[in-house]
Write an enzyme that holds these catalytic residues in place. Structure first.
Site, PDB file in Angstrom:
ATOM      1  N   LEU A  19      -5.665 -13.770   1.771  1.00 58.35           N
ATOM      2  CA  LEU A  19      -6.184 -14.420   0.574  1.00 58.35           C
ATOM      3  C   LEU A  19      -5.080 -14.785  -0.408  1.00 58.35           C
ATOM      4  CD1 LEU A  19      -9.462 -12.513  -0.375  1.00 58.35           C
ATOM      5  CD2 LEU A  19      -9.221 -14.979  -0.074  1.00 58.35           C
ATOM      6  N   ASP A  38       4.554  -9.493  -3.140  1.00 54.83           N
ATOM      7  CA  ASP A  38       3.973  -8.709  -2.047  1.00 54.83           C
ATOM      8  C   ASP A  38       4.878  -7.511  -1.792  1.00 54.83           C
ATOM      9  OD1 ASP A  38       1.664  -9.542   0.167  1.00 54.83           O
ATOM     10  OD2 ASP A  38       3.077  -8.030   0.886  1.00 54.83           O
ATOM     11  N   ASP A  75       5.594  -3.063  -5.642  1.00 51.53           N
ATOM     12  CA  ASP A  75       4.280  -2.422  -5.661  1.00 51.53           C
ATOM     13  C   ASP A  75       3.730  -2.495  -7.080  1.00 51.53           C
ATOM     14  OD1 ASP A  75       2.091  -0.753  -5.585  1.00 51.53           O
ATOM     15  OD2 ASP A  75       3.207   1.058  -5.056  1.00 51.53           O
ATOM     16  N   ASN A 102      -4.473  -9.843  -6.677  1.00 50.52           N
ATOM     17  CA  ASN A 102      -5.091  -9.817  -5.350  1.00 50.52           C
ATOM     18  C   ASN A 102      -4.663  -8.611  -4.517  1.00 50.52           C
ATOM     19  OD1 ASN A 102      -6.347 -11.276  -2.869  1.00 50.52           O
ATOM     20  ND2 ASN A 102      -4.232 -10.920  -2.246  1.00 50.52           N
ATOM     21  N   TYR A 174     -12.850   2.231  -2.587  1.00 51.27           N
ATOM     22  CA  TYR A 174     -12.728   0.782  -2.730  1.00 51.27           C
ATOM     23  C   TYR A 174     -13.840   0.222  -3.620  1.00 51.27           C
ATOM     24  CZ  TYR A 174     -12.436  -4.113  -1.099  1.00 51.27           C
ATOM     25  OH  TYR A 174     -12.328  -5.479  -1.011  1.00 51.27           O
ATOM     26  N   LYS A 178     -13.261  -1.615  -7.204  1.00 48.70           N
ATOM     27  CA  LYS A 178     -13.686  -2.999  -7.402  1.00 48.70           C
ATOM     28  C   LYS A 178     -14.676  -3.115  -8.553  1.00 48.70           C
ATOM     29  CE  LYS A 178     -11.181  -5.072  -4.315  1.00 48.70           C
ATOM     30  NZ  LYS A 178     -10.043  -5.900  -4.778  1.00 48.70           N
ATOM     31  N   THR A 208      -9.572 -11.556   6.867  1.00 50.83           N
ATOM     32  CA  THR A 208      -8.148 -11.239   6.766  1.00 50.83           C
ATOM     33  C   THR A 208      -7.910  -9.904   7.461  1.00 50.83           C
ATOM     34  OG1 THR A 208      -8.323  -9.960   4.713  1.00 50.83           O
ATOM     35  CG2 THR A 208      -8.113 -12.361   4.493  1.00 50.83           C
TER      36      THR A 208
END
Length: 314
Positions: A19, A38, A75, A102, A174, A178, A208
């Site tokens: 993504l 990244d 990071d 992201n 997770y 979120k 992904t």
């Protein structure tokens, strides 16, 4: 004719693959200069050595297409790394205009089996990572406004997930992170609007390496050359739009996006309301109103994963 994001600069975190990569390429296609962040670890659980290669490859792809881009290895769950990321954007491009958060990892486990580290690591990368970059971007925008600059431009696009809306049995860490990102987004939207900044969140559905298990068996292209309904390229245009001047009136919103569909999610609504007949509720009175209410609703009023996702297997 100028491009929608011409003259703007952007950061996209977790942009080495999936993504984030699609989003970085789309922002560049629309004219933005991009910092491609990244950490480059091989494992989707955050395992493996850090590598600059994924970010460097995406930045090189943008430059090869005639755009401007620099890579950043780091990071974002580390506070000082996030500071350096924003500083890099300002140093390279003069200012920061767009922040797309992201970056994330997965460490799935049922709540009764999850370790403290599995909880902490996912919440740290997703939720703290979003906060860290948002904090330093907000400091940048507020500082420019306080210095008397008129027309400060800021856009934040955060990445949430339907896991927090519909539940995800094996992802308590997770789903919680979120959900927290949505709270961070709406709070930031209120706090930063006065400085010319908007903040919105998306719940993307995309195939992904993070979601390869979730979408295993779901419909894929049937003809060569057809775009996968779950391709990240279906998500990236919405990020481009939310980053653009056209979205100036969109703030504090949550949108679900996939395969040619964008859904605007309303804030939670009250589905039923009960008032006590006396001064205060008793256990007995609550039992008399709530138990029949829930008994009258469809059995187990939850949805199977395929129903929530609106997707079909096969």
């Amino acid at each position: 004719m100028s491009l929608p994001l011409e003259g703007l600069s952007a950061i996209v975190t977790g942009a080495g693959r999936g993504l984030g990569r699609a989003e970085a390429l789309e922002l560049a296609r629309l004219g933005a200069a991009v910092v491609v962040n990244d950490y480059g670890q091989a494992g989707r659980d955050g395992s493996g050595d850090a590598s600059a290669a994924p970010a460097e490859e995406v930045a090189a792809e943008i430059r090869a297409a005639g755009g401007r881009a620099v890579a950043h290895l780091g990071d974002v769950s580390d506070f000082e790394t996030a500071r350096g990321l924003v500083d890099l954007a300002v140093a390279e491009f003069g200012k920061l205009d767009v922040l797309v958060n992201n970056a994330g990892i997965l460490r799935d486990r049922m709540v009764f089996s999850m370790s403290e580290d599995e909880w902490d690591s996912v919440v740290r990368v997703h939720l703290k990572g979003h906060f860290n970059t948002t904090h330093f971007a907000a400091v940048h925008w507020r500082g420019r406004s306080k210095a008397g600059e008129t027309g400060v431009y800021g856009r934040i696009v955060n990445t949430s997930s339907e896991a927090f809306l519909a539940g995800s049995a094996g992802q308590p860490n997770y789903a919680a992170a979120k959900g927290g990102i949505v709270g961070l987004t709406t709070s930031s939207a209120l706090a930063l609007a006065r400085y010319g900044v908007t903040a919105n969140a998306i719940c993307p559905r995309a195939r992904t390496r993070m979601t390869e298990d979730v979408f295993a068996g779901f419909a894929e292209p049937t003809a060569e050359g057809d775009l996968d309904p779950l391709s990240p390229e279906h998500v990236a245009p919405l990020v481009g739009y939310l980053a653009s001047p056209a979205a100036a009136g969109v703030n504090g919103q949550l949108l679900v996006v996939h395969g040619g569909m964008v859904a605007v999610v309303d804030r939670p609504r009250v589905s039923a309301k009960f008032d006590t007949a006396k001064e205060a509720f008793t256990y007995e009175e609550l039992d008399s109103v709530l138990t029949p209410h829930y008994a009258s609703r469809p059995a187990g009023e939850t949805f199977a994963a395929a129903e929530v996702l609106g997707l079909k297997k096969g």
